[in-house]
Design an enzyme around this catalytic site. Structure first.
Site, PDB file in Angstrom:
ATOM      1  N   ASN A   1      -0.617   5.381   3.044  1.00 23.76           N
ATOM      2  CA  ASN A   1      -0.424   6.575   2.225  1.00 23.76           C
ATOM      3  C   ASN A   1       0.240   7.669   3.049  1.00 23.76           C
ATOM      4  O   ASN A   1       0.504   7.503   4.238  1.00 23.76           O
ATOM      5  CB  ASN A   1      -1.770   7.088   1.695  1.00 23.76           C
ATOM      6  CG  ASN A   1      -2.337   6.216   0.589  1.00 23.76           C
ATOM      7  OD1 ASN A   1      -1.607   5.664  -0.226  1.00 23.76           O
ATOM      8  ND2 ASN A   1      -3.652   6.086   0.562  1.00 23.76           N
TER       9      ASN A   1
ATOM     10  N   HIS B   1      -0.619   3.176  -8.168  1.00 22.60           N
ATOM     11  CA  HIS B   1       0.713   3.272  -7.551  1.00 22.60           C
ATOM     12  C   HIS B   1       1.799   2.757  -8.494  1.00 22.60           C
ATOM     13  O   HIS B   1       2.773   2.139  -8.064  1.00 22.60           O
ATOM     14  CB  HIS B   1       0.759   2.512  -6.218  1.00 22.60           C
ATOM     15  CG  HIS B   1      -0.175   3.049  -5.181  1.00 22.60           C
ATOM     16  ND1 HIS B   1       0.144   4.122  -4.383  1.00 22.60           N
ATOM     17  CD2 HIS B   1      -1.417   2.669  -4.826  1.00 22.60           C
ATOM     18  CE1 HIS B   1      -0.868   4.378  -3.563  1.00 22.60           C
ATOM     19  NE2 HIS B   1      -1.837   3.512  -3.826  1.00 22.60           N
TER      20      HIS B   1
END
Length: 493
Positions: free
Chosen positions: A128, A55
């Site tokens: 997510n 990420h």
């Protein structure tokens, strides 16, 4: 007329000349005496901090969450205490695999991380844009991430590594199907859903527990790119998400999401035909329908991206009274690993940084370490341990979380074997129309270019177990003939 502020050193000393370095003469060498030159160069060498291992590439903004529906019968969490209550938050969206300089419009799962500054401490929901994930056991997470990063010899991304791992891990099929579908490349953060993904728990004033899943439904509608459209976008800009999100908020076109929950009574976990704590599974909406809770709006861009977005630290360990964890093994591991990543990346006292600091009163006994820049002794130097006799912060048993009440077959929750990894991906595949299936087939075929045939055929057998048409469609897109082989598929089961 405003007076221009004086330029100073970091110690506050006025600077007379910021244009010319000190030297021994017109052509002479520079002087060690030029402490400000040395300070500027030394500071520049240290301006970067380690990027997130996963990420790394992200985009974020500040906003509010507003309660629209009463769910106090499920949770005592103050953030949900009354209809109309507003709570400030900071959101960060991201790709999973790409480095900090990667293009935004790549086919990848997107992170959907939220920090709510509640009046009982920070609550972080780190999910997510998909309701499931590739693996259900944290033992496999580092290995999975290795397959998404660069090959140790070629230093290139390896399609062989990705498909080899997926074909040997059939629990990944649900997430792979979503990733390779139309939703694999959202056009911008505001055009995708968000999910807590894990199963969490709610507990109310009476100490009753319910299991919960969080859903954030985009009010902007879903917009996605095909592979060809994404290539055209990346050819023009690698920063399409930042441009879209930042620009929308600057133009006061504030993105919004409808926040919903699925609620499961605690004892239902003992009788569902699937493991409700398995991160590769969803709860059918027919059994546990969405309940609207509120609206999330993003309405303020960061004044400084580094200090407010790059240094924002999210962790599932940050929960508040009324919200708890679950036996989800991936969640249990993330409770440790996320906070530990921040301690490494940002420092021991990362939660004292302005963007991470709670809005409410904070009292603890963490001491010293690098960058210990805050006071936490309430003005009394004797308050540096617990318990103490000097009136220091003390525990409050009224906030204790009720004990877990589930029982049943432990094997159902603990092992890879015996899980049905095919029904839910097959059900999802059958929801797609012909055009969506065709794009799915072609996306997978494109992603399999250069992958050894034995790995391709192993993965085709997993597709076949989900739905025979799934395997045949991918095989046609690859230009190969396919006959199912149960023995080959069992290599990954």
């Amino acid at each position: 007329m405003n007076k221009t502020p004086k330029l100073t050193t970091t110690a506050g000393n006025p600077i007379a000349d910021n244009q010319n370095s000190l030297s021994a003469g017109p052509r002479g060498p520079l002087l060690m005496q030029d402490y400000q030159l040395i300070e500027k160069l030394a500071h520049q060498n240290r301006e970067r901090i380690p990027e997130r291992v996963v990420h790394a590439k992200g985009w974020g903004a500040f906003g509010t969450f507003t309660v629209t529906n009463d769910i106090t019968k499920y949770t005592r969490a103050s953030i949900f205490s009354e209809v109309g209550k507003r709570t400030e938050l900071v959101a960060r969206f991201s790709t999973v695999a790409g480095e900090l300089g990667a293009a935004d419009a790549e086919r990848d799962v997107r992170g959907f991380a939220l920090k709510f500054y509640t009046d009982e401490g920070n609550w972080d929901l780190v999910g997510n844009n998909t309701p499931v994930f590739f693996v259900r056991d944290p033992y496999k997470f580092p290995d999975f991430i290795h397959t998404q990063k660069r090959h140790p010899k070629t230093h290139l991304r390896s399609a062989t590594a990705a498909w080899d791992f997926w074909s040997l891990s059939p629990e990944s099929l649900h997430q792979v199907t979503i990733l390779m579908s139309d939703r694999g490349i959202p056009t911008a953060p505001m055009f995708m859903n968000g999910y807590g993904s894990h199963t969490y728990s709610f507990w109310n004033e009476a100490g009753e527990r319910h299991w919960v899943k969080f859903h954030f439904k985009t009010q902007q509608g879903h917009k996605h790119l095909t592979n060809e459209e994404a290539e055209a976008v990346v050819g023009k800009t690698r920063e399409s998400y930042q441009e879209a999100l930042f620009g929308a908020i600057e133009n006061k076109d504030y993105p919004k999401w409808t926040v919903c929950v699925q609620i499961m009574p605690e004892k239902d976990a003992e009788k569902t035909p699937y493991n409700p704590f398995d991160l590769t599974k969803v709860w059918p909406h027919g059994d546990y329908p969405l309940i609207e809770v509120g609206v999330m709006e993003l309405n303020r861009n960061a004044g400084n991206y580094f200090t407010e977005i790059e240094m924002a630290a999210y962790s599932p360990s940050n929960i508040v009274p009324g919200i708890g964890h679950s036996p989800d093994k991936m969640l249990q591991a993330r409770v440790f690993s996320y906070a530990d990543a921040h301690r490494y990346r940002l420092g021991t006292h990362y939660e004292a940084l302005p963007v991470n600091r709670p809005k409410n009163e904070v009292n603890h006994y963490h001491k010293d370490g690098a960058m210990r820049f805050f006071q936490n002794d309430a003005g009394n130097p004797d308050l540096y341990y617990e318990p103490n006799s000097f009136g220091g912060p003390a525990e409050d048993p009224s906030y204790a979380e009720p004990p877990l009440g589930i029982s049943g077959d432990a094997d159902r929750y603990d092992h890879r074997e015996g899980n049905d990894d095919y029904t839910q991906p097959g059900n999802l595949y059958r929801l797609f129309n012909d055009s969506q299936r065709d794009r799915l087939h072609r996306n997978i075929a494109s992603a399999m270019q250069g992958v050894p045939e034995n790995i391709v055929r192993r993965q085709l057998n997993h597709f076949h177990r989900a739905d025979p048409a799934y395997a045949q469609g991918v095989a046609r897109a690859l230009g190969i003939e396919f006959e199912p082989d149960d023995e080959l598929a069992s290599l990954g089961a």
